[in-house]
Design an enzyme around this catalytic site. Structure first.
Site, PDB file in Angstrom:
ATOM      1  N   HIS A  44       9.389   4.942 -28.488  1.00 53.32           N
ATOM      2  CA  HIS A  44       8.890   4.502 -29.689  1.00 53.32           C
ATOM      3  C   HIS A  44       7.557   3.715 -29.261  1.00 53.32           C
ATOM      4  O   HIS A  44       7.238   3.580 -28.209  1.00 53.32           O
ATOM      5  CB  HIS A  44       9.726   3.543 -30.386  1.00 53.32           C
ATOM      6  CG  HIS A  44       9.985   2.277 -29.975  1.00 53.32           C
ATOM      7  ND1 HIS A  44      10.682   2.165 -28.503  1.00 53.32           N
ATOM      8  CD2 HIS A  44       9.696   1.023 -30.074  1.00 53.32           C
ATOM      9  CE1 HIS A  44      10.728   0.647 -28.289  1.00 53.32           C
ATOM     10  NE2 HIS A  44      10.133   0.186 -29.305  1.00 53.32           N
ATOM     11  N   THR A  47       2.331   5.985 -29.857  1.00 49.45           N
ATOM     12  CA  THR A  47       1.473   6.738 -28.945  1.00 49.45           C
ATOM     13  C   THR A  47       1.869   6.760 -27.551  1.00 49.45           C
ATOM     14  O   THR A  47       2.284   5.813 -27.006  1.00 49.45           O
ATOM     15  CB  THR A  47       0.140   6.321 -29.185  1.00 49.45           C
ATOM     16  OG1 THR A  47      -0.084   5.038 -28.904  1.00 49.45           O
ATOM     17  CG2 THR A  47      -0.529   6.603 -30.548  1.00 49.45           C
ATOM     18  N   ARG A  48       1.446   7.857 -26.954  1.00 47.62           N
ATOM     19  CA  ARG A  48       1.677   8.108 -25.503  1.00 47.62           C
ATOM     20  C   ARG A  48       0.418   8.900 -24.911  1.00 47.62           C
ATOM     21  O   ARG A  48      -0.143   9.863 -25.617  1.00 47.62           O
ATOM     22  CB  ARG A  48       2.626   8.620 -25.058  1.00 47.62           C
ATOM     23  CG  ARG A  48       3.950   8.236 -25.227  1.00 47.62           C
ATOM     24  CD  ARG A  48       4.241   7.008 -24.486  1.00 47.62           C
ATOM     25  NE  ARG A  48       5.676   6.274 -24.630  1.00 47.62           N
ATOM     26  CZ  ARG A  48       5.739   5.429 -25.743  1.00 47.62           C
ATOM     27  NH1 ARG A  48       4.971   5.071 -26.527  1.00 47.62           N
ATOM     28  NH2 ARG A  48       7.230   4.925 -25.736  1.00 47.62           N
ATOM     29  N   LYS A 262      -4.326  -0.957 -28.670  1.00 51.96           N
ATOM     30  CA  LYS A 262      -3.173  -1.081 -27.977  1.00 51.96           C
ATOM     31  C   LYS A 262      -3.046  -1.298 -26.361  1.00 51.96           C
ATOM     32  O   LYS A 262      -3.679  -0.440 -25.643  1.00 51.96           O
ATOM     33  CB  LYS A 262      -1.909   0.278 -28.470  1.00 51.96           C
ATOM     34  CG  LYS A 262      -0.694   0.078 -27.673  1.00 51.96           C
ATOM     35  CD  LYS A 262       0.050   1.542 -28.181  1.00 51.96           C
ATOM     36  CE  LYS A 262       1.241   1.693 -27.435  1.00 51.96           C
ATOM     37  NZ  LYS A 262       1.850   2.996 -27.868  1.00 51.96           N
ATOM     38  N   HIS A 266       1.810  -1.573 -17.035  1.00 47.93           N
ATOM     39  CA  HIS A 266       2.655  -0.479 -16.588  1.00 47.93           C
ATOM     40  C   HIS A 266       3.609  -0.956 -15.433  1.00 47.93           C
ATOM     41  O   HIS A 266       4.665  -0.533 -15.299  1.00 47.93           O
ATOM     42  CB  HIS A 266       1.749   0.634 -15.935  1.00 47.93           C
ATOM     43  CG  HIS A 266       2.801   1.752 -15.324  1.00 47.93           C
ATOM     44  ND1 HIS A 266       3.790   2.518 -16.002  1.00 47.93           N
ATOM     45  CD2 HIS A 266       2.755   2.207 -13.900  1.00 47.93           C
ATOM     46  CE1 HIS A 266       4.237   3.379 -15.225  1.00 47.93           C
ATOM     47  NE2 HIS A 266       3.564   2.948 -13.979  1.00 47.93           N
ATOM     48  N   CYS A 311       9.905  -1.976 -25.282  1.00 51.51           N
ATOM     49  CA  CYS A 311      10.706  -1.131 -24.811  1.00 51.51           C
ATOM     50  C   CYS A 311      11.295  -0.915 -23.506  1.00 51.51           C
ATOM     51  O   CYS A 311      11.445  -2.069 -23.016  1.00 51.51           O
ATOM     52  CB  CYS A 311       9.803   0.432 -25.166  1.00 51.51           C
ATOM     53  SG  CYS A 311       8.623   0.273 -23.817  1.00 51.51           S
ATOM     54  N   LYS A 344       4.816  12.255 -21.679  1.00 50.42           N
ATOM     55  CA  LYS A 344       3.767  13.301 -21.662  1.00 50.42           C
ATOM     56  C   LYS A 344       4.319  14.625 -21.344  1.00 50.42           C
ATOM     57  O   LYS A 344       3.760  15.850 -21.789  1.00 50.42           O
ATOM     58  CB  LYS A 344       2.398  13.193 -20.992  1.00 50.42           C
ATOM     59  CG  LYS A 344       2.737  12.992 -19.328  1.00 50.42           C
ATOM     60  CD  LYS A 344       1.377  12.575 -18.555  1.00 50.42           C
ATOM     61  CE  LYS A 344       1.023  11.049 -18.676  1.00 50.42           C
ATOM     62  NZ  LYS A 344       1.976  10.261 -18.384  1.00 50.42           N
TER      63      LYS A 344
END
Length: 375
Positions: A44, A47-48, A262, A266, A311, A344
């Site tokens: 969720h 976007t990725r 956004k 990472h 997430c 992706k």
């Protein structure tokens, strides 16, 4: 209640696998503890990024290119705009492996890429202030996937091809027999010839039912949206980005239709139990301060925080994927440990899982993602 294949975990990889299995004529059942797309997993947040020249290693590039081809096909089949060609700006120290891998993989696979000095980056995108020691690698053909809409598209197509999707159906037991599997939920029992396990942060506990212990570490991650000057950061003029800095690894997206910039980090994150409530964004002080520090240094024209979300990543020790058949059960395919950079690839991973289940092999090179490296 008997199927050709049961897919446990109908998120990014599982839903794509369900589509490819159903399309191939397999009677397919997908089970999910929630109702995908949902906010309990790793897919969720709207976007990725999809990158082709890959800083994590050249072995990913053929899969990234095939994934892009399949995303384009999904757009054509559904008529939905799922990919935004924003381009992707990768930033880092040119002497470190991240940038070196991007440059070398672009050369190996003849990928379009522009190598830019810090001054060239700053001039091209006034919303960025890049120190002199950093190099930019811009991929004009990469961009942004609308992740939840991609999952919805695969769900729609899977059902059109006859797949059954049971939501809010938590799996309680997995059993493998000589030529079949049994899957039990709270109140139902199903059987099938083959099984796909693609349950994200829950994969470890499910696979332990099949005598397979893998080093999977679920961690809490955060992402936030910030108010910006739309003239600088809109998605028609500003790229998606991935930065490897001395303070950590960050990624982000331009403001898409006024949503705001956004940004997420990472690396890092706190180990969690996915069955327990996750701290909401802002409950840890560093959730906002960490991102604000990055913006203050590299994108000082951004404004205040709008909102944030949490997430999960499911990490492997080497942060490479696990895509393989079960070492003892050739009718069980596994996809897990995508370590925060997997979405992706979910289109092509779905295809791979379908091939592994139907023929025991795949046309794609997945040798780097073998389970055996952890055994």
């Amino acid at each position: 209640m008997h199927y050709d294949v049961i897919v446990v975990g109908a998120g990014s990889m599982g839903m794509a696998a369900g589509y490819f299995l159903a399309k191939s004529g397999k009677k397919t059942l997908l089970l999910d503890s929630f109702n995908p797309p949902h906010n309990k997993g790793s897919h969720h947040g709207d976007t990725r990024i999809i990158r082709h020249a890959y800083g994590e290693g050249e072995e990913y590039v053929p899969l990234a290119l095939k994934a892009q081809e399949l995303w384009n096909e999904l757009e054509q089949m559904t008529g939905k705009p799922l990919f935004l060609p924003t381009g992707v700006l990768n930033v880092g120290d040119e002497n470190k492996s991240f940038i070196q891998n991007i440059i070398s993989s672009s050369q190996t696979y003849s990928l379009p890429i522009e190598i830019l000095s810090s001054n060239e980056v700053n001039e091209r995108w006034p919303g960025i202030t890049l120190p002199s020691k950093y190099t930019g690698c811009f991929e004009p053909t990469s961009g942004v996937l609308k992740c939840e809409e991609c999952l919805e598209a695969y769900r729609d197509l899977a059902e059109r091809h006859g797949a059954t999707i049971l939501t809010n159906s938590k799996v309680k037991e997995l059993l493998v027999h000589d030529q079949s599997v049994t899957v039990k939920t709270q109140d139902q029992t199903f059987s099938a010839h083959g099984l796909v396990v693609s349950a994200g942060a829950w994969s470890g506990s499910l696979l332990s039912m099949l005598d397979l212990e893998l080093p999977l570490n679920p961690v809490r991650k955060t992402v936030a949206w910030f108010d910006v000057n739309e003239d600088l950061y809109n998605h028609r003029d500003f790229p998606a980005f991935s930065f490897e800095t001395t303070q950590g690894q960050y990624y982000g997206f331009p403001s898409i239709h006024g949503s705001g910039l956004k940004l997420g980090r990472h690396d890092g994150g706190e180990t969690i139990n996915p069955d327990e409530a996750i701290l909401e964004f802002g409950e840890l002080e560093k959730d906002a301060t960490d991102l604000n520090q990055f913006l203050h240094r590299f994108m000082p024209s951004t404004r205040q925080l709008k909102y944030g979300k949490t997430c999960m990543y499911t990490l492997t020790p080497d942060e490479d994927f696990i895509i393989d058949l079960h070492p003892a059960y050739p009718n069980v395919a596994i996809a897990s440990g995508f370590s925060g950079h997997g979405f992706k690839f979910s289109s092509v991973v779905g295809q791979i899982l379908s091939e592994l289940i139907t023929s025991g092999k795949t046309e794609h090179n997945i040798s780097s993602f073998s389970i055996n490296r952890f055994r």
